[in-house]
Design a protein around this motif. Structure first.
Motif, mmCIF file in Angstrom:
data_model
loop_
_atom_site.group_PDB
_atom_site.id
_atom_site.type_symbol
_atom_site.label_atom_id
_atom_site.label_comp_id
_atom_site.label_asym_id
_atom_site.label_seq_id
_atom_site.Cartn_x
_atom_site.Cartn_y
_atom_site.Cartn_z
ATOM 1 N N ARG A 212 6.319 -21.513 -31.648
ATOM 2 C CA ARG A 212 5.309 -20.697 -30.968
ATOM 3 C C ARG A 212 5.711 -20.427 -29.528
ATOM 4 N NH1 ARG A 212 3.817 -18.202 -34.982
ATOM 5 N NH2 ARG A 212 2.337 -19.159 -36.416
ATOM 6 N N ASP A 213 6.244 -21.443 -28.857
ATOM 7 C CA ASP A 213 6.682 -21.261 -27.461
ATOM 8 C C ASP A 213 7.796 -20.226 -27.362
ATOM 9 O OD1 ASP A 213 4.860 -23.157 -26.647
ATOM 10 O OD2 ASP A 213 6.322 -24.783 -26.461
ATOM 11 N N ALA A 214 8.633 -20.169 -28.391
ATOM 12 C CA ALA A 214 9.741 -19.204 -28.418
ATOM 13 C C ALA A 214 9.293 -17.828 -28.897
ATOM 14 C CB ALA A 214 10.858 -19.723 -29.311
ATOM 15 N N LYS A 215 8.001 -17.726 -29.291
ATOM 16 C CA LYS A 215 7.423 -16.458 -29.748
ATOM 17 C C LYS A 215 8.163 -15.888 -30.974
ATOM 18 C CE LYS A 215 5.316 -15.027 -25.380
ATOM 19 N NZ LYS A 215 5.285 -16.388 -24.828
ATOM 20 N N ILE A 216 8.500 -16.782 -31.884
ATOM 21 C CA ILE A 216 9.152 -16.365 -33.123
ATOM 22 C C ILE A 216 8.109 -16.336 -34.236
ATOM 23 C CG2 ILE A 216 10.841 -17.012 -34.889
ATOM 24 C CD1 ILE A 216 12.480 -18.316 -32.643
ATOM 25 N N ASP A 217 7.915 -15.168 -34.846
ATOM 26 C CA ASP A 217 6.940 -15.077 -35.923
ATOM 27 C C ASP A 217 7.450 -14.286 -37.136
ATOM 28 O OD1 ASP A 217 6.917 -12.513 -34.950
ATOM 29 O OD2 ASP A 217 4.791 -12.490 -34.403
ATOM 30 N N ARG A 218 8.732 -13.940 -37.121
ATOM 31 C CA ARG A 218 9.338 -13.234 -38.250
ATOM 32 C C ARG A 218 10.854 -13.309 -38.128
ATOM 33 N NH1 ARG A 218 7.089 -7.296 -37.524
ATOM 34 N NH2 ARG A 218 5.232 -8.530 -37.076
ATOM 35 N N PHE A 219 11.542 -12.809 -39.157
ATOM 36 C CA PHE A 219 13.012 -12.723 -39.177
ATOM 37 C C PHE A 219 13.677 -14.080 -38.943
ATOM 38 C CE2 PHE A 219 11.917 -8.427 -37.191
ATOM 39 C CZ PHE A 219 11.826 -7.796 -38.416
ATOM 40 N N ALA A 220 13.112 -15.152 -39.488
ATOM 41 C CA ALA A 220 13.684 -16.476 -39.253
ATOM 42 C C ALA A 220 13.745 -17.291 -40.529
ATOM 43 C CB ALA A 220 12.876 -17.217 -38.194
ATOM 44 N N GLN A 221 14.779 -18.110 -40.623
ATOM 45 C CA GLN A 221 14.934 -19.091 -41.685
ATOM 46 C C GLN A 221 14.445 -20.446 -41.188
ATOM 47 O OE1 GLN A 221 16.311 -19.794 -44.793
ATOM 48 N NE2 GLN A 221 16.449 -17.635 -45.300
ATOM 49 N N ILE A 222 13.746 -21.172 -42.052
ATOM 50 C CA ILE A 222 13.356 -22.542 -41.743
ATOM 51 C C ILE A 222 14.204 -23.456 -42.624
ATOM 52 C CG2 ILE A 222 11.469 -24.210 -41.643
ATOM 53 C CD1 ILE A 222 9.530 -21.788 -41.678
ATOM 54 N N LEU A 223 15.057 -24.249 -42.005
ATOM 55 C CA LEU A 223 15.906 -25.201 -42.725
ATOM 56 C C LEU A 223 15.330 -26.599 -42.529
ATOM 57 C CD1 LEU A 223 19.458 -23.912 -41.714
ATOM 58 C CD2 LEU A 223 17.959 -23.110 -43.555
ATOM 59 N N VAL A 224 15.189 -27.333 -43.610
ATOM 60 C CA VAL A 224 14.528 -28.634 -43.564
ATOM 61 C C VAL A 224 15.324 -29.649 -44.356
ATOM 62 C CG1 VAL A 224 12.370 -29.890 -43.976
ATOM 63 C CG2 VAL A 224 12.305 -27.422 -43.561
ATOM 64 N N GLY A 225 15.464 -30.856 -43.807
ATOM 65 C CA GLY A 225 16.078 -31.935 -44.573
ATOM 66 C C GLY A 225 16.964 -32.820 -43.733
ATOM 67 N N TYR A 226 17.326 -33.951 -44.320
ATOM 68 C CA TYR A 226 18.133 -34.937 -43.600
ATOM 69 C C TYR A 226 19.611 -34.550 -43.547
ATOM 70 C CZ TYR A 226 13.910 -37.734 -43.740
ATOM 71 O OH TYR A 226 12.618 -38.169 -43.577
#
Length: 251
Positions: A212-226
């Protein structure tokens, strides 16, 4: 002939050689203008007809493609990333089949692999994860109940989440429920391989606020995991004691 071509994630050099060659030969290009770099069009010949599909319906796209095919022209349907992942190409291919129009599919570099490359990591590392889950949060497009984020996260596999950063708080809550922890590494990659690429790193505890601070709300991948942070085992493939078809290991 209609050619579905993956343009890659953004950088125009990440299209395949075959995809670039088809673009150079195309008489008609129908491109996903909201997502595909316009630099790809620089490789089209001057006489090539160009159509931005961002404001077109399926029927309008197919009308242009079929008309071109019946006129004996080469038609490229240029999709972002790899057309087989969230490309909505099945309905287009079925439409062409019903009209007895031949087509090919040329794969491309997906934004999920480009994003993993951007953070300089590997999805599949020994003793951590040998599985990659590609998914999205349900929204106006529903997701089967068995594929809810919390259920998928419970496997603790490496995850690449598309089309969901606009609701990052809900993504975090579902992932935290599935993992049973908020101390899980996360990387959000905005416009992977584009000149404006940004990488936001954190955990499920703090990533939503950072995004939210970076003002990203589209065109992004969320990568999750160890696979992003933490210990992992050494690969057997190059281990000196491991024998395989091309090398005898030492005892």
């Amino acid at each position: 002939m209609i050619h579905f071509v993956g343009a890659g994630p953004g950088d125009p050099e990440l299209i395949t050689l075959k995809g670039r060659s088809l673009l150079e030969q195309a008489d008609i290009v129908i491109y996903a203008g909201s997502l595909v770099s316009k630099a790809h069009l620089d490789y089209c010949k001057q006489s090539c007809e160009r159509y931005d599909s961002a404001g077109m319906t399926l029927e309008e796209v197919m009308e242009v493609a079929i008309r071109g095919d019946r006129e004996g022209k080469s038609v490229v349907r240029l999709h972002t990333g790899d057309p087989t992942i969230y490309g909505a190409i099945r309905e287009q291919m079925d439409f062409l089949k019903q009209n007895r129009v031949e087509y090919t599919v040329v794969p491309g570099v997906s934004s999920f692999t480009a994003s993993c490359a951007a953070i300089k990591r590997e999805f599949t590392v020994p003793d951590v994860s040998q599985t990659v889950i590609i998914t999205r949060l349900e929204g106006r497009t529903p997701v089967p109940e068995l594929e809810s984020l919390e259920k998928l996260a419970s496997h603790r596999a490496s995850m690449a989440i598309f089309l969901s950063v606009g609701d990052i708080e809900r993504v975090v809550e579902k992932l935290a429920e599935g993992y049973g922890s908020r101390d899980v590494p996360v990387a959000v990659v905005y416009k992977a391989t584009w000149s404006e690429q940004k990488i936001i790193s954190g955990t499920l505890e703090d990533i939503a606020q950072k995004v939210r601070d970076a003002k990203i709300d589209r065109f992004a991948q969320i990568l999750v995991g160890y696979f992003i942070e933490g210990e992992y085992g050494r690969s057997l493939l190059y281990h000196p004691e491991f024998t395989h078809g091309y090398r005898q290991g030492t005892e």
